[in-house]
Design a protein around this motif. Structure first.
Motif, PDB file in Angstrom:
ATOM      1  N   THR A  90      64.538  26.084 116.828  1.00  0.00           N
ATOM      2  CA  THR A  90      64.286  27.472 116.430  1.00  0.00           C
ATOM      3  C   THR A  90      64.654  27.684 114.969  1.00  0.00           C
ATOM      4  OG1 THR A  90      64.806  28.144 118.693  1.00  0.00           O
ATOM      5  CG2 THR A  90      64.700  29.878 117.042  1.00  0.00           C
ATOM      6  N   VAL A  91      65.768  27.111 114.533  1.00  0.00           N
ATOM      7  CA  VAL A  91      66.151  27.188 113.123  1.00  0.00           C
ATOM      8  C   VAL A  91      65.041  26.619 112.250  1.00  0.00           C
ATOM      9  CG1 VAL A  91      67.753  26.307 111.383  1.00  0.00           C
ATOM     10  CG2 VAL A  91      68.629  27.129 113.560  1.00  0.00           C
ATOM     11  N   ALA A  92      64.500  25.473 112.635  1.00  0.00           N
ATOM     12  CA  ALA A  92      63.436  24.840 111.867  1.00  0.00           C
ATOM     13  C   ALA A  92      62.195  25.723 111.797  1.00  0.00           C
ATOM     14  CB  ALA A  92      63.091  23.484 112.481  1.00  0.00           C
ATOM     15  N   ALA A  93      61.821  26.334 112.925  1.00  0.00           N
ATOM     16  CA  ALA A  93      60.622  27.177 112.954  1.00  0.00           C
ATOM     17  C   ALA A  93      60.776  28.394 112.046  1.00  0.00           C
ATOM     18  CB  ALA A  93      60.339  27.613 114.392  1.00  0.00           C
ATOM     19  N   VAL A  94      61.933  29.038 112.095  1.00  0.00           N
ATOM     20  CA  VAL A  94      62.155  30.243 111.290  1.00  0.00           C
ATOM     21  C   VAL A  94      62.234  29.901 109.803  1.00  0.00           C
ATOM     22  CG1 VAL A  94      63.774  32.127 110.821  1.00  0.00           C
ATOM     23  CG2 VAL A  94      63.265  31.482 113.178  1.00  0.00           C
ATOM     24  N   LEU A  95      62.997  28.866 109.457  1.00  0.00           N
ATOM     25  CA  LEU A  95      63.145  28.511 108.047  1.00  0.00           C
ATOM     26  C   LEU A  95      61.834  28.026 107.445  1.00  0.00           C
ATOM     27  CD1 LEU A  95      66.581  26.703 107.610  1.00  0.00           C
ATOM     28  CD2 LEU A  95      65.862  28.908 106.707  1.00  0.00           C
ATOM     29  N   GLY A  96      61.095  27.225 108.195  1.00  0.00           N
ATOM     30  CA  GLY A  96      59.827  26.735 107.676  1.00  0.00           C
ATOM     31  C   GLY A  96      58.864  27.868 107.370  1.00  0.00           C
ATOM     32  N   THR A  97      58.827  28.855 108.251  1.00  0.00           N
ATOM     33  CA  THR A  97      57.944  30.004 108.034  1.00  0.00           C
ATOM     34  C   THR A  97      58.424  30.839 106.855  1.00  0.00           C
ATOM     35  OG1 THR A  97      57.401  30.069 110.380  1.00  0.00           O
ATOM     36  CG2 THR A  97      56.962  32.057 109.106  1.00  0.00           C
ATOM     37  N   PHE A  98      59.722  31.051 106.745  1.00  0.00           N
ATOM     38  CA  PHE A  98      60.239  31.855 105.623  1.00  0.00           C
ATOM     39  C   PHE A  98      59.902  31.211 104.285  1.00  0.00           C
ATOM     40  CE2 PHE A  98      63.547  32.595 102.443  1.00  0.00           C
ATOM     41  CZ  PHE A  98      63.436  33.975 102.295  1.00  0.00           C
ATOM     42  N   ARG A  99      60.036  29.900 104.192  1.00  0.00           N
ATOM     43  CA  ARG A  99      59.798  29.235 102.913  1.00  0.00           C
ATOM     44  C   ARG A  99      58.365  29.397 102.429  1.00  0.00           C
ATOM     45  NH1 ARG A  99      63.427  24.261 105.155  1.00  0.00           N
ATOM     46  NH2 ARG A  99      65.437  25.026 104.356  1.00  0.00           N
ATOM     47  N   ALA A 100      57.432  29.545 103.350  1.00  0.00           N
ATOM     48  CA  ALA A 100      56.039  29.800 102.963  1.00  0.00           C
ATOM     49  C   ALA A 100      55.794  31.290 102.764  1.00  0.00           C
ATOM     50  CB  ALA A 100      55.097  29.240 104.022  1.00  0.00           C
ATOM     51  N   ALA A 101      56.251  32.117 103.707  1.00  0.00           N
ATOM     52  CA  ALA A 101      55.960  33.551 103.658  1.00  0.00           C
ATOM     53  C   ALA A 101      56.629  34.232 102.476  1.00  0.00           C
ATOM     54  CB  ALA A 101      56.418  34.215 104.957  1.00  0.00           C
ATOM     55  N   ALA A 102      57.782  33.745 102.032  1.00  0.00           N
ATOM     56  CA  ALA A 102      58.481  34.365 100.902  1.00  0.00           C
ATOM     57  C   ALA A 102      57.611  34.366  99.659  1.00  0.00           C
ATOM     58  CB  ALA A 102      59.796  33.634 100.627  1.00  0.00           C
ATOM     59  N   HIS A 103      56.791  33.346  99.490  1.00  0.00           N
ATOM     60  CA  HIS A 103      55.876  33.280  98.347  1.00  0.00           C
ATOM     61  C   HIS A 103      54.576  34.034  98.606  1.00  0.00           C
ATOM     62  CE1 HIS A 103      58.164  30.369  95.948  1.00  0.00           C
ATOM     63  NE2 HIS A 103      58.394  29.706  97.059  1.00  0.00           N
ATOM     64  N   ASP A 104      54.104  33.982  99.854  1.00  0.00           N
ATOM     65  CA  ASP A 104      52.765  34.495 100.157  1.00  0.00           C
ATOM     66  C   ASP A 104      52.702  36.004 100.338  1.00  0.00           C
ATOM     67  OD1 ASP A 104      52.028  31.850 100.141  1.00  0.00           O
ATOM     68  OD2 ASP A 104      52.004  31.647 102.330  1.00  0.00           O
ATOM     69  N   GLU A 105      53.753  36.602 100.903  1.00  0.00           N
ATOM     70  CA  GLU A 105      53.705  38.006 101.290  1.00  0.00           C
ATOM     71  C   GLU A 105      54.197  38.919 100.166  1.00  0.00           C
ATOM     72  OE1 GLU A 105      52.315  39.005 103.998  1.00  0.00           O
ATOM     73  OE2 GLU A 105      52.005  36.994 104.833  1.00  0.00           O
ATOM     74  N   ALA A 106      53.471  40.019  99.956  1.00  0.00           N
ATOM     75  CA  ALA A 106      53.812  40.928  98.859  1.00  0.00           C
ATOM     76  C   ALA A 106      55.055  41.759  99.138  1.00  0.00           C
ATOM     77  CB  ALA A 106      52.628  41.853  98.567  1.00  0.00           C
ATOM     78  N   ASP A 107      55.394  41.959 100.419  1.00  0.00           N
ATOM     79  CA  ASP A 107      56.568  42.763 100.744  1.00  0.00           C
ATOM     80  C   ASP A 107      57.340  42.114 101.884  1.00  0.00           C
ATOM     81  OD1 ASP A 107      55.160  43.484 103.136  1.00  0.00           O
ATOM     82  OD2 ASP A 107      54.182  45.105 102.037  1.00  0.00           O
ATOM     83  N   LEU A 108      58.570  42.610 102.101  1.00  0.00           N
ATOM     84  CA  LEU A 108      59.423  42.028 103.139  1.00  0.00           C
ATOM     85  C   LEU A 108      58.871  42.275 104.535  1.00  0.00           C
ATOM     86  CD1 LEU A 108      63.070  42.782 101.918  1.00  0.00           C
ATOM     87  CD2 LEU A 108      61.731  40.685 101.673  1.00  0.00           C
ATOM     88  N   GLU A 109      58.129  43.358 104.717  1.00  0.00           N
ATOM     89  CA  GLU A 109      57.538  43.626 106.030  1.00  0.00           C
ATOM     90  C   GLU A 109      56.615  42.482 106.437  1.00  0.00           C
ATOM     91  OE1 GLU A 109      54.509  46.782 108.262  1.00  0.00           O
ATOM     92  OE2 GLU A 109      55.514  47.353 106.394  1.00  0.00           O
ATOM     93  N   GLY A 110      55.801  42.015 105.493  1.00  0.00           N
ATOM     94  CA  GLY A 110      54.905  40.903 105.795  1.00  0.00           C
ATOM     95  C   GLY A 110      55.669  39.635 106.119  1.00  0.00           C
ATOM     96  N   VAL A 111      56.769  39.398 105.410  1.00  0.00           N
ATOM     97  CA  VAL A 111      57.595  38.218 105.692  1.00  0.00           C
ATOM     98  C   VAL A 111      58.164  38.296 107.099  1.00  0.00           C
ATOM     99  CG1 VAL A 111      59.640  36.907 105.010  1.00  0.00           C
ATOM    100  CG2 VAL A 111      58.184  37.944 103.249  1.00  0.00           C
ATOM    101  N   LEU A 112      58.716  39.463 107.457  1.00  0.00           N
ATOM    102  CA  LEU A 112      59.337  39.613 108.777  1.00  0.00           C
ATOM    103  C   LEU A 112      58.322  39.444 109.895  1.00  0.00           C
ATOM    104  CD1 LEU A 112      61.999  40.232 110.241  1.00  0.00           C
ATOM    105  CD2 LEU A 112      61.329  42.636 110.247  1.00  0.00           C
ATOM    106  N   ARG A 113      57.133  39.982 109.737  1.00  0.00           N
ATOM    107  CA  ARG A 113      56.122  39.845 110.784  1.00  0.00           C
ATOM    108  C   ARG A 113      55.689  38.381 110.926  1.00  0.00           C
ATOM    109  NH1 ARG A 113      55.021  44.648 112.790  1.00  0.00           N
ATOM    110  NH2 ARG A 113      55.259  46.507 111.479  1.00  0.00           N
TER     111      ARG A 113
END
Length: 294
Positions: free
Chosen positions: A97-120
């Motif tokens: 689960t740690v791997a799944a969450v961190l892997g997604t954050f590392r991509a979404a942090a760059h891709d999403e314009a706001d934190l709402e998009g990152v969280l979703r």
């Protein structure tokens, strides 16, 4: 003769059951090792876009290199973005689960314009992970507390909090939570609401420090059952004079281990972010592609 055949059949069944259990445990261990090598916590750089950093974790399981806590800090064109979280459980069971969450954050942090998009994105990644790993609807409940933090070039803070403790801000005289608002529920058990309340808890001014942590810190007890007094420990540390993130981290872990006299019962993670005074210059450099942490 019949009793001998029955005994042989039972014995064979027990051997096959033990073999299947062993192979299942072996597959789980191999998956955990693969995840540990490829994804979870990695050392943070000492500085990102004008912010000094220090972080460490202490897994509850002896001999474990990683636990169920997670953190990351990344400089993006949207500002410096950080995550800290706590997966239900600890040890090998939480590693995927740690791997799944961190892997997604590392991509979404760059891709999403706001934190709402990152969280979703994190919410969807967790749901996929649980569905793939635990197809049984009657299986154990999976959830993750998550705090998302964004520090703009001028030091302005934006946060989204799903069931996680609020960070403390150290301003040279005291340690205070950046917010006292009730967080959203953790990711996993409930769908995210249509509108996500991003908070703006002021700014991280030059010379100020943020201390992000998992609840294993404040929940740690001594032999008399008393909880670890994190606010007073941080207040004493900040009044002692200018402190580097490494010094804050060392103070917290030293006093935590002294308080518990042994390894805490839950995973512990602490992330310290200090504004050295040139966040704007650092963020501008990031937009030019200098010093980007990926």
């Amino acid at each position: 003769m019949r009793s001998g055949a029955a005994f042989l059949a039972v014995g064979t069944g027990l051997v096959l059951h033990a073999r299947r259990a062993f192979l299942r445990e072996l597959r789980q261990a191999r998956a955990a090792v693969a995840s540990a090598r490829s994804m979870p916590l990695r050392p943070l750089p000492p500085r990102v876009a004008g912010l000094d950093l220090a972080a460490a974790q202490l897994p509850a399981d002896r001999g474990a290199a990683v636990g169920g806590d997670l953190y990351e800090v990344i400089a993006t064109e949207h500002g410096v973005r950080a995550v800290i979280g706590d997966v239900r459980g600890h040890g090998l069971a939480a590693l995927g689960t740690v791997a799944a969450v961190l892997g997604t954050f590392r991509a979404a942090a760059h891709d999403e314009a706001d934190l709402e998009g990152v969280l979703r994105r994190l919410d969807r990644a967790l749901a996929r992970h649980v569905r793939d790993r635990e197809p049984d609807p009657e299986g154990p409940e999976h959830f993750v507390t998550v705090l998302l933090l964004q520090i703009a070039g001028d030091g302005t803070l934006h946060t989204l909090n799903c069931g996680h403790p609020w960070p403390y801000r150290l301003n040279g005289t005291e340690a205070e939570p950046v917010s006292r608002t009730e967080p959203l529920p953790p990711l996993g058990p409930f769908p995210l609401p249509p509108d996500l309340p991003t908070e703006n808890p002021g700014s991280l001014l030059p010379g100020e420090t943020l201390v992000l942590y998992t609840d294993g810190v404040e929940d740690a007890r001594n032999t008399e059952g008393r909880f670890f007094p994190l606010p007073s420990v941080l207040t004493e540390a900040t009044r002692a004079g200018p402190l580097s993130p490494q010094a804050v981290l060392r103070t917290v872990f030293t006093q935590l281990l002294d308080h518990t006299t042994q390894r805490p019962a839950d995973d512990v993670a602490v992330l310290v972010i200090h504004n050295v005074g040139d966040v704007v210059r650092g963020a501008t450099a990031e937009k030019r592609g200098a010093g980007l942490h990926r």
